[in-house]
Design a protein around this motif. Structure first.
Motif, short mmCIF file in Angstrom:
data_model
loop_
_atom_site.label_atom_id
_atom_site.label_comp_id
_atom_site.label_asym_id
_atom_site.label_seq_id
_atom_site.Cartn_x
_atom_site.Cartn_y
_atom_site.Cartn_z
N ALA A 119 0.82 -1.21 0.00
CA ALA A 119 0.00 0.00 0.00
C ALA A 119 0.85 1.26 0.00
O ALA A 119 1.81 1.38 0.77
CB ALA A 119 -0.91 -0.02 1.22
N PHE A 120 0.54 2.14 -0.92
CA PHE A 120 1.20 3.45 -1.04
C PHE A 120 2.71 3.35 -1.21
O PHE A 120 3.46 4.14 -0.68
CB PHE A 120 0.86 4.35 0.16
CG PHE A 120 -0.60 4.47 0.39
CD1 PHE A 120 -1.39 5.20 -0.49
CD2 PHE A 120 -1.22 3.85 1.47
CE1 PHE A 120 -2.76 5.30 -0.28
CE2 PHE A 120 -2.58 3.95 1.66
CZ PHE A 120 -3.36 4.67 0.80
N SER A 121 3.13 2.30 -1.91
CA SER A 121 4.58 2.17 -2.14
C SER A 121 5.02 3.25 -3.11
O SER A 121 4.36 3.51 -4.13
CB SER A 121 4.92 0.79 -2.70
OG SER A 121 4.45 0.65 -4.00
N ILE B 6 -14.31 0.77 -3.57
CA ILE B 6 -13.58 1.64 -4.50
C ILE B 6 -13.27 0.95 -5.83
O ILE B 6 -12.65 1.55 -6.71
CB ILE B 6 -12.26 2.15 -3.87
CG1 ILE B 6 -11.34 0.98 -3.52
CG2 ILE B 6 -12.54 3.02 -2.65
CD1 ILE B 6 -9.94 1.41 -3.09
N THR B 7 -13.69 -0.28 -5.97
CA THR B 7 -13.32 -1.06 -7.16
C THR B 7 -13.80 -0.41 -8.46
O THR B 7 -13.05 -0.40 -9.44
CB THR B 7 -13.89 -2.50 -7.08
OG1 THR B 7 -15.27 -2.40 -6.72
CG2 THR B 7 -13.14 -3.33 -6.07
N THR B 8 -15.01 0.13 -8.45
CA THR B 8 -15.55 0.68 -9.70
C THR B 8 -14.71 1.86 -10.20
O THR B 8 -14.34 1.92 -11.36
CB THR B 8 -17.03 1.11 -9.51
OG1 THR B 8 -17.74 -0.03 -9.04
CG2 THR B 8 -17.63 1.58 -10.82
N TRP B 9 -14.40 2.78 -9.29
CA TRP B 9 -13.59 3.91 -9.79
C TRP B 9 -12.14 3.53 -10.05
O TRP B 9 -11.48 4.14 -10.88
CB TRP B 9 -13.73 5.18 -8.95
CG TRP B 9 -13.08 5.25 -7.60
CD1 TRP B 9 -13.71 5.20 -6.40
CD2 TRP B 9 -11.68 5.42 -7.32
NE1 TRP B 9 -12.79 5.31 -5.38
CE2 TRP B 9 -11.54 5.46 -5.92
CE3 TRP B 9 -10.54 5.53 -8.09
CZ2 TRP B 9 -10.31 5.59 -5.28
CZ3 TRP B 9 -9.30 5.66 -7.46
CH2 TRP B 9 -9.19 5.70 -6.06
N LEU B 10 -11.65 2.49 -9.36
CA LEU B 10 -10.29 2.02 -9.67
C LEU B 10 -10.20 1.55 -11.13
O LEU B 10 -9.19 1.76 -11.81
CB LEU B 10 -9.89 0.86 -8.76
CG LEU B 10 -9.38 1.18 -7.37
CD1 LEU B 10 -9.13 -0.10 -6.59
CD2 LEU B 10 -8.10 2.01 -7.41
N ASP B 11 -11.30 0.94 -11.58
CA ASP B 11 -11.30 0.39 -12.94
C ASP B 11 -11.72 1.42 -13.99
O ASP B 11 -11.57 1.17 -15.19
CB ASP B 11 -12.25 -0.82 -13.02
CG ASP B 11 -11.77 -1.96 -12.15
OD1 ASP B 11 -10.55 -2.02 -11.89
OD2 ASP B 11 -12.60 -2.78 -11.72
N SER B 12 -12.27 2.55 -13.56
CA SER B 12 -12.77 3.50 -14.56
C SER B 12 -12.10 4.88 -14.47
O SER B 12 -12.52 5.81 -15.15
CB SER B 12 -14.29 3.65 -14.42
OG SER B 12 -14.59 4.08 -13.11
N ARG B 13 -11.06 5.00 -13.67
CA ARG B 13 -10.41 6.31 -13.49
C ARG B 13 -9.72 6.76 -14.78
O ARG B 13 -9.40 5.96 -15.65
CB ARG B 13 -9.40 6.25 -12.34
CG ARG B 13 -8.24 5.30 -12.60
CD ARG B 13 -7.34 5.15 -11.39
NE ARG B 13 -6.62 6.38 -11.11
CZ ARG B 13 -5.44 6.69 -11.66
NH1 ARG B 13 -4.87 5.88 -12.52
NH2 ARG B 13 -4.86 7.82 -11.35
N THR B 19 -4.09 10.63 -7.99
CA THR B 19 -4.20 12.00 -7.47
C THR B 19 -4.32 11.97 -5.95
O THR B 19 -4.57 10.91 -5.36
CB THR B 19 -5.47 12.69 -8.04
OG1 THR B 19 -6.61 11.98 -7.56
CG2 THR B 19 -5.46 12.71 -9.56
N ALA B 20 -4.15 13.13 -5.33
CA ALA B 20 -4.25 13.23 -3.87
C ALA B 20 -5.64 12.80 -3.39
O ALA B 20 -5.77 12.12 -2.37
CB ALA B 20 -3.94 14.66 -3.43
N GLU B 21 -6.66 13.18 -4.17
CA GLU B 21 -8.04 12.82 -3.79
C GLU B 21 -8.22 11.30 -3.85
O GLU B 21 -8.87 10.71 -2.97
CB GLU B 21 -9.06 13.48 -4.74
CG GLU B 21 -9.17 14.98 -4.63
CD GLU B 21 -8.05 15.72 -5.35
OE1 GLU B 21 -7.49 15.17 -6.32
OE2 GLU B 21 -7.71 16.84 -4.93
N GLU B 22 -7.66 10.70 -4.88
CA GLU B 22 -7.79 9.24 -5.02
C GLU B 22 -7.08 8.54 -3.85
O GLU B 22 -7.62 7.60 -3.26
CB GLU B 22 -7.18 8.78 -6.35
CG GLU B 22 -8.05 9.11 -7.56
CD GLU B 22 -7.38 8.77 -8.88
OE1 GLU B 22 -8.11 8.46 -9.84
OE2 GLU B 22 -6.14 8.82 -8.96
#
Lengths: 204, 143
Positions: A119-121, B6-13, B19-22
């Protein structure tokens, strides 16, 4: 700098016009100028030993279709489109590898994978060898996917290419690229989740 | 507690670095086992693809020369035009030569006829002249 670029662009445009009229020397100048770009693009999708052959095919196609190039968009983009299409055809001709299991990966490959998954590597590779291992592992994993999936994933997450550009390169609509990207990411992510899980179970 | 994975946005980003928000969203979801697994795999996938993209292959020194040698360039335009039209040009030249020969023959025939007619006229004139002169001589003798 801008002035230099404009000068270079106009020189290239002149070489293209000459090559379209059948000037061999002008075409050779274009090959010299754009070969590094074609090699770079092809090496993203194909094994290194196949890149030169594909680059030759790309330039032969470009030579044959040179009269069709109307100057809409840059010559580099036109050549990149030919390269990507050729790469996609080459990937389609390859047989897909069966799914990778934890048992088929080496200890070194797992170490790299776990490091990348941590994580966060931020610091990814201590040594150049680890980068090589990661490249080979990526190639193995990509070989289990469909050619279109590999192409989209590599362009999207390997190169950080915008969706619009990928659509132009592949001749697809942007929504098709997004749908393909979503499915491909999910497929690769789930494959990696399974591998990491298998390894955790094996180590316990 | 209602938790959205968070899986859906991980796959559609959008493509690009996290980004910092992510990263903040990932931190907040790290308590969820499913989200954590998905994040680790997504992070590894991105890193592997980036590593694959770091392969740099360049053209060897002989590349352009070898390529140019393998291309069959068409001959220059003048040669291509000649090759395409040579039979017609040969035929046209033959026709012109034939016409010239025919013209020449006709010319020769006309000239010959004119000459013959002129020669006959001269002979006839001489005969008439000789005849007339002969008659005068006879008259002189008789007188």
């Amino acid at each position: 700098m801008r002035c230099h670029d404009e000068e270079s662009d106009s020189q290239i445009a002149a070489e293209i016009a000459k090559a379209q009229r059948g000037d061999h020397a002008a075409f050779e100048a274009l090959v010299h100028h754009f070969a590094p770009r074609v090699f770079r693009v092809a090496s993203r999708f194909l094994p290194t030993e196949r890149v030169e052959e594909l680059a030759q095919e790309v330039f032969l196609t470009a030579y044959q279709q040179l009269r069709d190039y109307r100057g809409q968009g840059s010559f580099e983009s036109w050549l990149s489109r030919i390269t990507v299409t050729r790469c996609l055809n080459a990937l389609r001709a390859q047989r897909r590898r069966p799914e990778i299991t934890a048992a088929s990966l080496s200890g070194e490959e797992f170490d790299v994978l776990e490091r990348l998954a941590a994580a966060f590597s931020t610091q990814r590779f201590d040594r150049e060898e680890q980068r090589h291992v990661a490249r080979d592992l990526a190639a193995k994993l990509l070989a289990t996917l469909e050619p279109e999936e590999r192409m989209v994933l590599q362009l999207l997450d390997g190169e950080d290419t915008p969706v619009k550009e990928i659509a132009a390169l592949l001749g697809w609509s942007e929504s098709k690229v997004k749908v393909q990207a979503f499915r491909s990411r999910r497929k690769l992510r789930e494959a990696l989740e399974t591998l990491l899980q298998q390894e955790k179970v094996r180590r316990q | 507690m209602n938790h959205q994975h968070i899986t859906t946005w991980l796959d559609s980003r959008e493509p690009g670095p996290w980004t910092a928000e992510e990263l903040e969203a990932v931190r907040q979801a790290s308590g969820c086992h499913e989200c954590r697994r998905a994040w680790e795999a997504a992070q590894a996938a991105r890193a592997l693809l980036q590593a694959r993209s770091s392969v740099e292959a360049g053209p060897p020194a002989h590349f352009a020369a070898a390529l140019m040698g393998s291309i069959e360039f068409p001959p220059p335009l003048a040669v291509r035009l000649w090759r395409a039209n040579a039979p017609f040009l040969y035929a046209a030249a033959a026709c012109l030569a034939l016409l010239a020969v025919l013209e020449l023959r006709e010319e020769i025939a006309i000239r010959t006829r004119e000459y013959s007619e002129a020669a006959i006229d001269a002979v006839s004139l001489a005969v008439v002249h000789d005849f007339a002169m002969g008659a005068n001589d006879d008259d002189a003798i008789n007188n």
